[in-house]
Design a protein around this motif. Sequence first.
Motif, PDB file in Angstrom:
ATOM      1  N   ALA A   1       8.169   4.863  -7.166  1.00  0.00           N
ATOM      2  CA  ALA A   1       6.945   4.104  -6.894  1.00  0.00           C
ATOM      3  C   ALA A   1       6.110   4.717  -5.785  1.00  0.00           C
ATOM      4  O   ALA A   1       4.931   4.384  -5.637  1.00  0.00           O
ATOM      5  CB  ALA A   1       7.304   2.662  -6.530  1.00  0.00           C
ATOM      6  N   ASN A   2       6.691   5.621  -5.004  1.00  0.00           N
ATOM      7  CA  ASN A   2       5.997   6.174  -3.843  1.00  0.00           C
ATOM      8  C   ASN A   2       4.826   7.065  -4.245  1.00  0.00           C
ATOM      9  O   ASN A   2       4.984   7.987  -5.048  1.00  0.00           O
ATOM     10  CB  ASN A   2       6.969   6.987  -2.979  1.00  0.00           C
ATOM     11  N   ASP A   3       3.665   6.794  -3.659  1.00  0.00           N
ATOM     12  CA  ASP A   3       2.480   7.628  -3.874  1.00  0.00           C
ATOM     13  C   ASP A   3       2.163   8.498  -2.663  1.00  0.00           C
ATOM     14  O   ASP A   3       1.263   9.349  -2.729  1.00  0.00           O
ATOM     15  CB  ASP A   3       1.254   6.734  -4.153  1.00  0.00           C
ATOM     16  N   GLN A   4       2.851   8.300  -1.551  1.00  0.00           N
ATOM     17  CA  GLN A   4       2.545   9.010  -0.317  1.00  0.00           C
ATOM     18  C   GLN A   4       3.838   9.546   0.299  1.00  0.00           C
ATOM     19  O   GLN A   4       4.932   9.112  -0.029  1.00  0.00           O
ATOM     20  CB  GLN A   4       1.843   8.071   0.678  1.00  0.00           C
ATOM     21  N   GLY A   5       3.676  10.499   1.192  1.00  0.00           N
ATOM     22  CA  GLY A   5       4.813  11.011   1.939  1.00  0.00           C
ATOM     23  C   GLY A   5       5.617  12.047   1.162  1.00  0.00           C
ATOM     24  O   GLY A   5       5.286  12.442   0.045  1.00  0.00           O
TER      25      GLY A   5
ATOM     26  N   PRO B   1       0.823  -1.209   0.000  1.00  0.00           N
ATOM     27  CA  PRO B   1       0.000   0.000   0.000  1.00  0.00           C
ATOM     28  C   PRO B   1       0.860   1.264   0.000  1.00  0.00           C
ATOM     29  O   PRO B   1       1.861   1.353   0.701  1.00  0.00           O
ATOM     30  CB  PRO B   1      -0.816  -0.118   1.296  1.00  0.00           C
ATOM     31  N   GLY B   2       0.447   2.234  -0.802  1.00  0.00           N
ATOM     32  CA  GLY B   2       1.211   3.467  -0.934  1.00  0.00           C
ATOM     33  C   GLY B   2       2.258   3.428  -2.008  1.00  0.00           C
ATOM     34  O   GLY B   2       2.967   4.409  -2.222  1.00  0.00           O
ATOM     35  N   LEU B   3       2.374   2.289  -2.695  1.00  0.00           N
ATOM     36  CA  LEU B   3       3.345   2.148  -3.771  1.00  0.00           C
ATOM     37  C   LEU B   3       2.625   1.760  -5.064  1.00  0.00           C
ATOM     38  O   LEU B   3       1.653   1.017  -5.045  1.00  0.00           O
ATOM     39  CB  LEU B   3       4.386   1.075  -3.458  1.00  0.00           C
ATOM     40  N   THR B   4       3.111   2.270  -6.175  1.00  0.00           N
ATOM     41  CA  THR B   4       2.689   1.824  -7.497  1.00  0.00           C
ATOM     42  C   THR B   4       3.848   1.064  -8.114  1.00  0.00           C
ATOM     43  O   THR B   4       4.933   1.628  -8.299  1.00  0.00           O
ATOM     44  CB  THR B   4       2.301   3.014  -8.398  1.00  0.00           C
ATOM     45  N   CYS B   5       3.651  -0.204  -8.415  1.00  0.00           N
ATOM     46  CA  CYS B   5       4.729  -1.014  -8.979  1.00  0.00           C
ATOM     47  C   CYS B   5       5.168  -0.435 -10.321  1.00  0.00           C
ATOM     48  O   CYS B   5       4.338  -0.124 -11.177  1.00  0.00           O
ATOM     49  CB  CYS B   5       4.277  -2.456  -9.157  1.00  0.00           C
TER      50      CYS B   5
ATOM     51  N   ALA C   1      12.324   5.233 -19.129  1.00  0.00           N
ATOM     52  CA  ALA C   1      11.162   5.533 -18.301  1.00  0.00           C
ATOM     53  C   ALA C   1      11.028   4.518 -17.179  1.00  0.00           C
ATOM     54  O   ALA C   1      11.169   3.314 -17.393  1.00  0.00           O
ATOM     55  CB  ALA C   1       9.891   5.532 -19.149  1.00  0.00           C
ATOM     56  N   PHE C   2      10.776   5.016 -15.968  1.00  0.00           N
ATOM     57  CA  PHE C   2      10.220   4.197 -14.904  1.00  0.00           C
ATOM     58  C   PHE C   2       8.704   4.344 -15.034  1.00  0.00           C
ATOM     59  O   PHE C   2       8.149   5.392 -14.711  1.00  0.00           O
ATOM     60  CB  PHE C   2      10.693   4.672 -13.532  1.00  0.00           C
ATOM     61  N   PHE C   3       8.054   3.303 -15.511  1.00  0.00           N
ATOM     62  CA  PHE C   3       6.638   3.410 -15.871  1.00  0.00           C
ATOM     63  C   PHE C   3       5.790   2.500 -14.985  1.00  0.00           C
ATOM     64  O   PHE C   3       6.245   1.446 -14.535  1.00  0.00           O
ATOM     65  CB  PHE C   3       6.436   3.055 -17.340  1.00  0.00           C
ATOM     66  N   PRO C   4       4.528   2.871 -14.724  1.00  0.00           N
ATOM     67  CA  PRO C   4       3.657   2.068 -13.863  1.00  0.00           C
ATOM     68  C   PRO C   4       3.171   0.816 -14.579  1.00  0.00           C
ATOM     69  O   PRO C   4       2.924   0.823 -15.788  1.00  0.00           O
ATOM     70  CB  PRO C   4       2.495   3.015 -13.549  1.00  0.00           C
TER      71      PRO C   4
END
Length: 249
Positions: free
Chosen positions: A242-246, A105-109, A129-132
């Motif tokens: 990958a971080n979506d939070q913080g 949770p909080g990460l997008t691979c 690119a670092f892509f989702p």
Amino acid sequence: MAFLQSALPSIPANPPPNPSRNTTNTPPYEAEDIRSIECWHNFNLDVILQRYRDVLTQTRLPSDPLPTSPPRAISSMNPLKMRISEVRRGLRTGFNHLTALNEIPGLTCVSLDVGESAMIIDSFKPNMAFFPLDVPMGTGWNRAPGHLKPSWEWNTTMAAHPVPGVRTEYRQALSQVNWYMKQHHSRYGFILTDQQLVAFRRLDDNGHLELAPPIPFTTDGNAAQPQLTVLLALWYLGMLAANDQGDDR
């Protein structure tokens, strides 16, 4: 960790007789867009181990060493792309480990590949690119755009060169990646040459960057005495992207 400690093979350079200035694609960016460059002190081995020691030491990969055959000389940017493809295995296995522990949770691979793996905005195409992975390839944001440069076109010694035009070329390449990061609303980016990797962090929309110290292309280590290698640094850059939070999102 052992896998990401492998050094990338030393690549002989084969520069053209009359190297041209950095490619600009008639851009909406220029060297003067970079207002300040500070050191990204927290991009280092101690911080990586503090945050991801468990993932790096508990995750296992089947043996698949990097090729040991002599690499071909670099005469353009494209052959560099093949040297860093192994980072994908480390990212995939790391995210699988975190998923198994319910720590995703909080990460997008994300994964690492050519620029077209993420969406292309207004025909501006980063080299890497670092892509989702949660959207169709070519439709997601580039979470950490990468630019590949032969060392005779860009290297960190150019930053303090006595010739002003050389210092301008140094910042021109930074402004190009900075533009990609602004397009994709991304905080992170990198430049990779046949000699070194430089990761950087965008602090705002006004051209203020933090650059990590350059990592030599041939740095290696082992699981017992790890070093900040190019592969480990790119893996960590992917984890940051990958971080979506913080604060690191």
